[in-house]
Design an enzyme around this catalytic site. Structure first.
Site, mmCIF file in Angstrom:
data_model
loop_
_atom_site.group_PDB
_atom_site.id
_atom_site.type_symbol
_atom_site.label_atom_id
_atom_site.label_comp_id
_atom_site.label_asym_id
_atom_site.label_seq_id
_atom_site.Cartn_x
_atom_site.Cartn_y
_atom_site.Cartn_z
ATOM 1 N N MET A 79 0.806 -1.210 0.000
ATOM 2 C CA MET A 79 0.000 0.000 0.000
ATOM 3 C C MET A 79 0.849 1.274 0.000
ATOM 4 S SD MET A 79 -2.948 -1.173 2.724
ATOM 5 C CE MET A 79 -3.951 0.295 2.469
ATOM 6 N N HIS A 80 0.185 2.406 -0.209
ATOM 7 C CA HIS A 80 0.698 3.762 0.019
ATOM 8 C C HIS A 80 1.710 4.257 -1.021
ATOM 9 C CE1 HIS A 80 -1.119 2.873 3.840
ATOM 10 N NE2 HIS A 80 -0.111 2.143 4.268
ATOM 11 N N ASP A 235 -2.608 -5.084 0.436
ATOM 12 C CA ASP A 235 -2.114 -6.408 0.828
ATOM 13 C C ASP A 235 -2.771 -6.961 2.089
ATOM 14 O OD1 ASP A 235 -0.863 -4.490 2.404
ATOM 15 O OD2 ASP A 235 1.177 -5.109 1.883
#
Length: 485
Positions: A79-80, A235
């Site tokens: 992520m991110h 995830d």
């Protein structure tokens, strides 16, 4: 047949399953991460595409008949990450990853705006996407000016697979641009961070269709087609789908590159002051909360690099049974920390090193330090009202019984080990593909796998580890970085 793709920090895994979710085959490949400066962590988006070609070709080579019948593909991803694209969809720079801490000042400024927490339900952490774009705006203004779209890592891979710009709710919840309660982009949050709605992809639920596989790729991989690409998931949400953590009271402890304690929630119940993350789940009408530490197995990877022994060799040097806490303490803040400290500058510490200690002593201390940091996470999570009645253990680190018994005793929870537990996110992605293609109810597809073993806290050692945890907490001040040379 269905495929789950799990884009991890260190590589890509592909899982081939049938319509009942039974695994038929898998393939994986690794790629590298660049660290051009302290605290920086980047990847080349083209490496994800190369990896996808490798794993899909591997599945087609080993299971040609099954791959020909693939009807859906789901994607999970770390992520991110900030993947900045120009008007033609070409990456303008390497992706800035989730564990990159360069934007700590930008994150602090954004987090100081009261509406940001109100909108997103979360602290604006340095690892989130919005502060990364603020850093680019201030330090790479020409690239910021040319940025037409921002995609999360798995969604850049989706763009290559489908030619379309989509993202899902669970992954987008970690950007600081999503109204997590309403499950929609927030124009106000975007404006506060100098971004626009047209730079964002369309949103889908994880079980919805998020494009179709390009015909050229169907031909390349021997797929009859057509193939739908599911909305997918970040995830941890995908891992929750893979092990059946959808309802309140269910959750897991994940020992991956980062460490996570996750609890599924039936409603949106943010508590940003605890530094707990509150995100949309990959299925409609559900959310999840998690405490996150930035370095779990990554601490063991670091010790592997400096000791010259593989992570497996380090883990195998320890017994299966624990016998009490070590006199050597380790604070696992190699890349800063999120829950509960939200501190990008803090760094790791060994305390109590003795001349008699060896690599095994360091390994034991590293595993205990990670377990104590996970205890911090679960305490923060419990303070939000989240319940963990059923707790599974997933991730590569769960292969070590010593580590699991340490975590179980320190956290005070029984850990259940599912069969195939290290396939959680890839299996979750495949399950999302099944739902996207067939319209099946997620509750019927995302069931808890068969449990092969349970690890219980060692009751006779709880008090000793409680004392160890108090010592761990008292050492936090010593982990602050010293003055620059």
């Amino acid at each position: 047949m269905y495929v789950g793709l799990d884009l991890g920090t260190s590589g890509l895994r592909a899982l081939l399953v049938d319509g009942g979710g039974q695994m038929l085959g898998e393939a994986e490949t690794a790629f590298g991460t660049m660290h051009p400066r302290p605290g920086w962590s980047e990847q080349a988006p083209k490496s994800w595409i190369e990896a996808c070609r490798i794993v899909m070709s591997g599945l087609e080579r080993d299971h040609p008949g099954a791959v020909e019948s693939v009807r859906g593909i789901g994607i999970s991803g770390h992520m991110h990450g900030a993947t900045l694209l120009d008007e033609d969809g070409v990456a303008l720079r390497p992706c800035i990853l989730w564990n990159d801490t360069r934007s700590s000042e930008e994150a602090a400024r954004l987090d100081a705006i009261p509406r940001m927490r109100e909108i997103t339900g979360n602290i604006v952490f340095p690892g989130f996407t919005a502060p990364k774009l603020e850093w680019v705006r201030l330090h790479e203004p020409e690239i910021f000016r040319r940025t037409a779209r921002v995609l999360l890592p798995k969604d850049f891979l989706r763009l290559w697979l489908t030619g379309e710009y989509f993202s899902d709710m669970s992954d987008s919840a970690g950007t600081s641009w999503l109204d997590v309660g309403s499950r929609a982009w927030s124009d106000e949050a975007l404006k506060l961070t100098h971004m626009r709605r047209d730079q964002m992809p369309e949103l889908r639920e994880g079980v919805d269709r998020g494009g179709n596989l390009r015909r050229s790729l169907c031909r390349e991989w021997g797929i009859a087609g057509p193939v739908c690409i599911a909305g997918g998931a970040g995830d941890n949400a995908a891992a929750a789908c893979g092990v059946g953590c959808l309802a309140e009271g269910t959750g897991f402890v994940s020992l991956g590159t980062s460490g996570v304690v996750l609890a599924a929630r039936d409603s949106f119940s943010p508590s940003p002051e605890t530094a707990v993350h509150t995100f949309c789940h990959a299925v409609p009408g559900r959310w999840y909360q998690m405490g996150v530490m930035l370095a779990a197995t990554d601490c063991l990877n670091w010790l592997s690099r400096v000791s010259g022994r593989s992570p497996a060799q380090l883990a195998e040097s320890l017994p299966d049974r624990i016998d009490g806490p070590s006199s050597l303490a380790f604070l696992p803040y190699l890349s800063g920390e999120r829950t509960p400290h939200n501190d990008a500058t803090i760094r790791g510490v060994f305390a109590g090193i003795d001349v008699s200690m060896d690599t095994e002593s360091l390994t034991r201390a590293v595993m205990e330090g990670v377990a104590f940091a996970l205890r911090d996470c679960i305490e923060a999570l419990r303070s939000t009202g989240a319940r963990l009645e059923t707790t599974l253990a997933v991730g590569g680190g769960s292969r070590s019984r010593f580590w699991l018994e340490t975590i179980s005793t320190i956290l005070g929870v029984t850990l259940s080990l599912p069969k195939g537990q290290d396939l959680g996110a890839a299996l979750g992605a495949a399950r999302l593909a099944i739902c996207a293609d067939t319209g099946a109810d997620p509750g019927d597809v995302m069931v808890t796998p068969e449990i092969r073993e349970t690890i219980h806290p060692r009751a006779e050692l709880v008090e000793a580890y409680e004392a160890g945890y108090r010592r761990f907490r008292s050492l936090y001040g010593s982990a602050q970085p010293g003055p620059a040379a």
